[in-house]
Design a protein around this motif. Structure first.
Motif, short mmCIF file in Angstrom:
data_model
loop_
_atom_site.label_atom_id
_atom_site.label_comp_id
_atom_site.label_asym_id
_atom_site.label_seq_id
_atom_site.Cartn_x
_atom_site.Cartn_y
_atom_site.Cartn_z
N LEU A 155 -8.93 -1.06 -3.74
CA LEU A 155 -8.70 -2.03 -2.67
C LEU A 155 -8.76 -1.33 -1.31
O LEU A 155 -8.50 -0.12 -1.22
CB LEU A 155 -7.33 -2.70 -2.84
CG LEU A 155 -7.13 -3.56 -4.09
CD1 LEU A 155 -5.72 -4.15 -4.11
CD2 LEU A 155 -8.16 -4.70 -4.13
N GLY A 156 -9.08 -2.10 -0.27
CA GLY A 156 -8.96 -1.54 1.09
C GLY A 156 -10.25 -1.57 1.88
O GLY A 156 -10.23 -1.64 3.10
N PRO A 160 -9.36 8.49 8.53
CA PRO A 160 -9.30 9.90 8.92
C PRO A 160 -8.87 10.10 10.37
O PRO A 160 -8.23 11.10 10.68
CB PRO A 160 -10.74 10.38 8.69
CG PRO A 160 -11.22 9.52 7.57
CD PRO A 160 -10.56 8.19 7.76
N GLN A 161 -9.20 9.18 11.25
CA GLN A 161 -8.74 9.30 12.64
C GLN A 161 -7.23 9.55 12.69
O GLN A 161 -6.72 10.14 13.62
CB GLN A 161 -8.96 7.99 13.40
CG GLN A 161 -10.38 7.57 13.55
CD GLN A 161 -10.42 6.18 14.17
OE1 GLN A 161 -9.46 5.73 14.76
NE2 GLN A 161 -11.55 5.51 14.02
N ALA A 162 -6.52 9.01 11.72
CA ALA A 162 -5.07 9.11 11.74
C ALA A 162 -4.58 10.02 10.63
O ALA A 162 -3.70 9.68 9.87
CB ALA A 162 -4.46 7.72 11.58
N PRO A 201 0.62 -4.56 8.58
CA PRO A 201 0.95 -3.82 9.81
C PRO A 201 0.68 -2.32 9.73
O PRO A 201 0.31 -1.73 10.74
CB PRO A 201 2.44 -4.11 10.01
CG PRO A 201 2.94 -4.71 8.75
CD PRO A 201 1.77 -5.30 8.04
N VAL A 202 0.84 -1.72 8.55
CA VAL A 202 0.63 -0.27 8.50
C VAL A 202 -0.85 0.04 8.69
O VAL A 202 -1.23 0.90 9.50
CB VAL A 202 1.15 0.32 7.17
CG1 VAL A 202 0.84 1.80 7.09
CG2 VAL A 202 2.66 0.06 7.05
N ALA A 203 -1.70 -0.68 7.94
CA ALA A 203 -3.14 -0.45 8.07
C ALA A 203 -3.58 -0.67 9.51
O ALA A 203 -4.36 0.11 10.08
CB ALA A 203 -3.90 -1.38 7.12
N ALA A 215 0.46 5.88 2.67
CA ALA A 215 1.16 4.77 3.33
C ALA A 215 0.36 3.48 3.21
O ALA A 215 0.91 2.41 2.91
CB ALA A 215 1.40 5.11 4.80
N VAL A 216 -0.96 3.59 3.43
CA VAL A 216 -1.80 2.40 3.35
C VAL A 216 -1.87 1.91 1.91
O VAL A 216 -1.75 0.71 1.62
CB VAL A 216 -3.20 2.68 3.91
CG1 VAL A 216 -4.15 1.51 3.63
CG2 VAL A 216 -3.13 2.96 5.40
N GLU A 217 -2.04 2.87 1.01
CA GLU A 217 -2.09 2.54 -0.42
C GLU A 217 -0.86 1.72 -0.81
O GLU A 217 -0.95 0.68 -1.47
CB GLU A 217 -2.13 3.84 -1.23
CG GLU A 217 -2.65 3.71 -2.65
CD GLU A 217 -4.17 3.85 -2.71
OE1 GLU A 217 -4.82 2.90 -3.15
OE2 GLU A 217 -4.70 4.91 -2.28
N ALA A 218 0.30 2.19 -0.37
CA ALA A 218 1.55 1.52 -0.72
C ALA A 218 1.59 0.11 -0.13
O ALA A 218 2.03 -0.85 -0.78
CB ALA A 218 2.74 2.34 -0.21
N GLU A 219 1.11 -0.01 1.10
CA GLU A 219 1.15 -1.32 1.74
C GLU A 219 0.24 -2.30 1.00
O GLU A 219 0.60 -3.46 0.76
CB GLU A 219 0.72 -1.23 3.20
CG GLU A 219 0.74 -2.60 3.89
CD GLU A 219 0.47 -2.51 5.38
OE1 GLU A 219 1.42 -2.74 6.16
OE2 GLU A 219 -0.68 -2.18 5.77
#
Ligand code: SF4
Ligand code: SF4
Ligand code: SF4
Ligand SMILES: [Zn+2]
Lengths: 60, 795
Positions: free
Chosen positions: B142-143, B151-153, B57-59, B169-173
């Motif tokens: 990963l990702g 970058p948009q966000a 959900p965060v990504a 945040a994405v890294e953590a998710e």
């Protein structure tokens, strides 16, 4: 209970009464005249227990 | 209707279809539900909806390309909803403790090639289901595509209650997502490595991005993976992700949804079940939901005050409140009956189908009142984008219940008895016009209008007789509509046969009908009988000289609202003639919001008022609140039900045949239980006055006179107990002496079986055949060993 049989002038007493609905016969304890057998179903019973049984049998 | 037909009907209702936003979302996120929850301030519920559809959900909340927005219907009335920004407001919520329970280890080891969102989502789903998962990623991070989308966000984001950079945040998710997965930062996997990889695992997922360096694509063959499941030509190898799509650019939600879908395929493969069955709806698609938007006002999007920070809870609430909550429910909005049962036709048809066909009789309880209380008016079909007619479904169900013996006889007994009376010696008759030997026409006023408006009906008859050549006969009776509505086809056929026979004795005249329900019924049951409405005939032959007195009596050119009956839904000529006559009678006319082909039923239709009086009261209450002007109806039951609720309502005959004695729009009509006597009186008076026929063979027995309060009369009508019913019970108990006595009040209590009920009457003799009525009630159950009820009284 202040209801009496007008004909026999006696107080009603509970007895087993045979009833029928939609072809199903069953027996229920109801006040009735111990002499001539006349049955009493109050509005409360008619719209309460009796209606429940009716709805049950209608949903069969 | 058989099961297949019912299924086909059920399929016509589109209310279950997802709205455009959800259909366009590859993950089928319940956007509408999320918006509703956010608008109500239930953010945690909204977050739960996001999590249910979206694995990462965060990504997604930070980078989604929002395929839902271009199709959001709000976009046609302002701006499309800011869906991603709302999702972001949801994932900002402080985290709740992670669910502890670990899934049991189950059979299956799976290799996932590619650590983009597709691979991670697939790996996380499978690990969560107990598979041993190895994730192979060649880049060391990963990702995949998420990093270039991020970058948009930029700036600071709040996730799970903590502020930080979007990347963190994405890294953590992603790290959390692979906590149960073995991650291997291996060399690039090439087509040559595939056999060994497949041999080492029970299944392999190829989830690589656009820039697959190992030319794995060649392994997919010329046709590519199977569209729904991602299955390749190699059993147990599934492929998906950006490479397999010819789409424009990377999409977080599409990648994630691909991963979930691949995980489903692998699980099905490992369980040995069909890879594709029941998965047609997966992925992005188009909505078939019908959404009526003629009354929607435009509303622009409300961007967050601080675009970096995104919406706070209050701002999110306001934005989510712009969601149209897309739904069809056109029929439900139109029909009080459909509202009553809290759902919509797709579900109703399914319920009825289940109770009738799958387990006849058994499930009847759940749907019986529903089946019996529809007004059969057809408004639902008139407003439904797919013409679904619940009235037809309910009528068909009634017929089936009757045929199979599951319909309790008492349900419609009152109406059927009423019909029998109208077709019996009390009312039914056929006469040529006085002094004439033939009838080119015959006036057939129906069974209800003569009870409601005897004077006007007689005036209408005399007017027709004076204007039409060739003789205007009189036909009295009931068309059989009540039996039709009750689902009693053979009884209805008897009524039709009786009418046909009378029509033939008069020499097959053209019928002139004053009741729209008669007209509708006869068009179906006796199409060979030529029939036309009274209103069309009057519009042609002209109005009586006294016409207009009613308008004058209420002053000026009074404004009235015309209330079309449901039976005139399909007869525009009749509706036009009625309007024309109202204008010719000197009234000015306004239209109700529900009129013409979209008119509403008053609740008499389908015998609703007999089965569920309260529902009819609600139906009437809604109807009469539509316009403050007096109503003009051209159905006797509409008129009387409106007036009975306190609404001033005229019948069209009042306007046309009003003299000093025209019907009063403020007065209620006869009660249901008073109609039999009223129509019998009409016949007696008319035959005596116009034909000089004296002495009714079944003159009324007036020896018993009852004193009944208004309150008690209302109760009698609610319970469908007639005055004649009371008189019969009292007469029987007085004759036999069998009754009870309340020693406190001195009241007598008699009872007897009347038709299909046992009727109790509490009364006091007043002498000379007069009795005061204190109370009365009924039950359907029969008392067997009780002499008082053994001899039934009356019919
Ligand atoms: S208005 Fe709401 S329910 Fe309708 S498409 Fe847009 S987001 Fe979805
Ligand atoms: S109008 Fe009613 S029956 Fe027709 S699609 Fe809409 S909800 Fe379904
Ligand atoms: S009452 Fe009329 S509009 Fe409502 S479901 Fe029945 S037929 Fe349709
Ligand atoms: Zn007794």
């Amino acid at each position: 209970m202040s209801t009496v049989c007008a004909q026999c002038q006696v107080e009603l007493r509970q007895r087993d009464v045979r009833l029928r609905y939609l072809g199903v016969e069953f027996t229920v304890g109801l006040p009735a005249c111990p002499v001539c057998g006349q049955v009493y179903i109050s509005e409360e019973v008619a719209h309460g227990r009796m209606r429940e049984v009716e709805e049950m049998l209608e949903s069969k | 209707m058989d099961q297949a037909e019912l299924r086909a009907l059920e399929d016509r209702c589109v209310q279950d279809c997802p709205p455009s936003c959800t259909a366009a979302c590859p993950a089928h996120l319940d956007v509408r539900g999320m918006m509703s929850a956010v608008a109500d301030g239930r953010l945690a519920e909204a977050l739960a909806l996001v999590r249910a559809a979206v694995t990462l959900p965060v990504a997604v909340a930070l980078t989604c390309d929002q395929p839902c927005r271009p199709v959001c219907l709000r976009g046609e009335h302002g701006d499309a909803l800011m869906v991603r920004a709302i999702e972001r407001a949801c994932v900002a919520l402080p985290a709740t403790a992670p669910r502890g329970r670990r899934p049991p280890r189950r059979r299956g080891s799976v290799a996932v090639v590619g650590g983009g969102l597709t691979g991670i989502a697939a790996a996380q789903e499978l690990a969560g289901k107990g598979c041993r998962v190895t994730l192979l990623e060649r880049t060391g991070r990963l990702g995949g595509g998420v990093w270039s989308a991020l970058p948009q966000a930029s700036g600071t984001v709040v996730v799970a209650g903590a502020a930080g950079s979007p990347a963190a945040a994405v890294e953590a998710e992603l790290a959390a997502a692979v906590s149960d997965v073995t991650v291997s930062y291996a060399e690039a996997i090439t087509a040559g490595d595939l056999p060994a990889l497949r041999a080492a695992h029970d299944a392999v997922i190829l989830a690589f991005g656009v820039d697959d360096p190992g030319c794995l694509a060649t392994a997919l063959g010329s046709t590519g993976p199977e569209r729904v499941s991602g299955a390749t030509e190699i059993p147990g190898v599934f492929a998906g992700g950006s490479l397999t799509r010819a789409s424009s650019g990377w999409s977080a939600v599409t990648s994630m949804a691909d991963g979930r879908s691949l995980a489903v395929s692998v699980r099905r493969y490992l369980e040995g079940v069909s890879l594709t069955a029941g998965r047609e709806g997966e992925g992005a698609g188009r909505s078939c939901l019908h959404v009526e938007r003629s009354a929607v006002e435009s509303a622009a999007a409300a961007p967050p005050a601080d675009p970096q920070a995104g919406y706070d809870a209050t701002e999110a609430r306001r934005e989510a409140g712009r969601c149209l909550q897309c739904a069809c429910l056109e029929c439900v909005k139109a029909c009080v009956f459909l509202q009553r049962y809290g759902s919509y036709p797709k579900q109703y048809v399914r319920q009825i189908n289940n109770s009738l066909i799958l387990s006849p009789g058994m499930g009847y309880r759940a749907s019986k009142t529903m089946i019996d209380s529809c007004a059969l008016c057809g408004l639902c079909a008139a407003v439904c984008p797919h013409d679904l007619n619940m009235g037809e479904v309910c009528l068909d169900a009634r017929r089936e219940l009757v045929e199979k013996g599951y319909m309790p006889p008492a349900v419609h007994d009152f109406a059927l008895h009423d019909m029998a009376q109208a077709n019996g010696a009390d009312f039914s008759c056929a006469r040529h016009q006085p002094g004439a030997a033939a009838s080119a026409f015959a006036f057939y006023p129906g069974c209800q209008l003569p009870a409601s408006r005897p004077g006007e009906v007689r005036a209408a008859y005399e007017h027709l007789a004076s204007r039409l050549d060739g003789g205007v006969g009189l036909l009295l009776g009931c068309c059989g509509a009540p039996a039709q509505w009750a689902g009693r086809e053979s009884l209805a056929a008897e009524a039709t046969a009786q009418l046909r026979a009378s029509w033939e004795t008069l020499g097959r005249p053209q019928l002139i009908l004053a009741c729209p329900s008669c007209q509708k019924t006869l068009m179906e049951s006796a199409p060979e009988i030529p029939a036309v409405s009274l209103w069309e005939v009057l519009d042609e032959v002209g109005l009586p000289s006294g016409c207009g007195a009613a308008a004058v009596a209420v002053g000026g050119s009074p404004v009235v609202a015309v209330a079309d009956p449901c039976a005139a839904r399909d007869t525009p000529a009749v509706r036009a003639a009625a309007r024309h006559l109202i204008a010719r009678a000197g009234f000015e006319l306004v239209e109700l919001p529900w009129s013409g082909a979209r008119t509403e039923c008053c609740g008499w239709g389908g015998l609703q008022v007999i089965v569920d009086r309260q529902l009819t009261q609600a139906t009437v209450a809604r109807r009469v609140a539509e316009d403050p002007h007096d109503y003009v109806a051209y159905c006797a039951m509409c008129r009387d039900l409106f007036a009975g609720s306190g609404k001033r309502a005229w019948h069209l005959v009042d306007l046309l045949f009003g003299g000093p004695m025209f019907g009063d729009p403020a007065l209620p009509g006869p009660r249901l239980t008073e109609r039999q006597q009223a129509r019998a009186r009409f016949r007696r008076d008319l035959l005596r006055n116009a034909w000089g026929e004296d002495g009714d063979p079944r003159a009324q027995d007036d020896s018993t006179q009852l004193e009944i309060s208004d309150e008690m009369r209302q109760k009698m009508d609610d319970e469908l107990i007639g005055e004649d019913d009371l008189a019969a019970v009292i007469a029987a108990s007085e004759r036999s002496g069998r009754r009870l006595l309340d020693s406190a009040t001195g009241h007598c209590l008699g009872h007897a079986r009347r038709r299909l009920v046992t009727l109790w009457v509490e009364y006091s003799p007043l002498g000379q055949g007069r009795f005061a009525i204190h109370d009365t009630y009924t039950h359907r159950i029969e008392i067997l060993d009780d002499e008082a009820t053994e001899g039934r009284v009356g019919p």
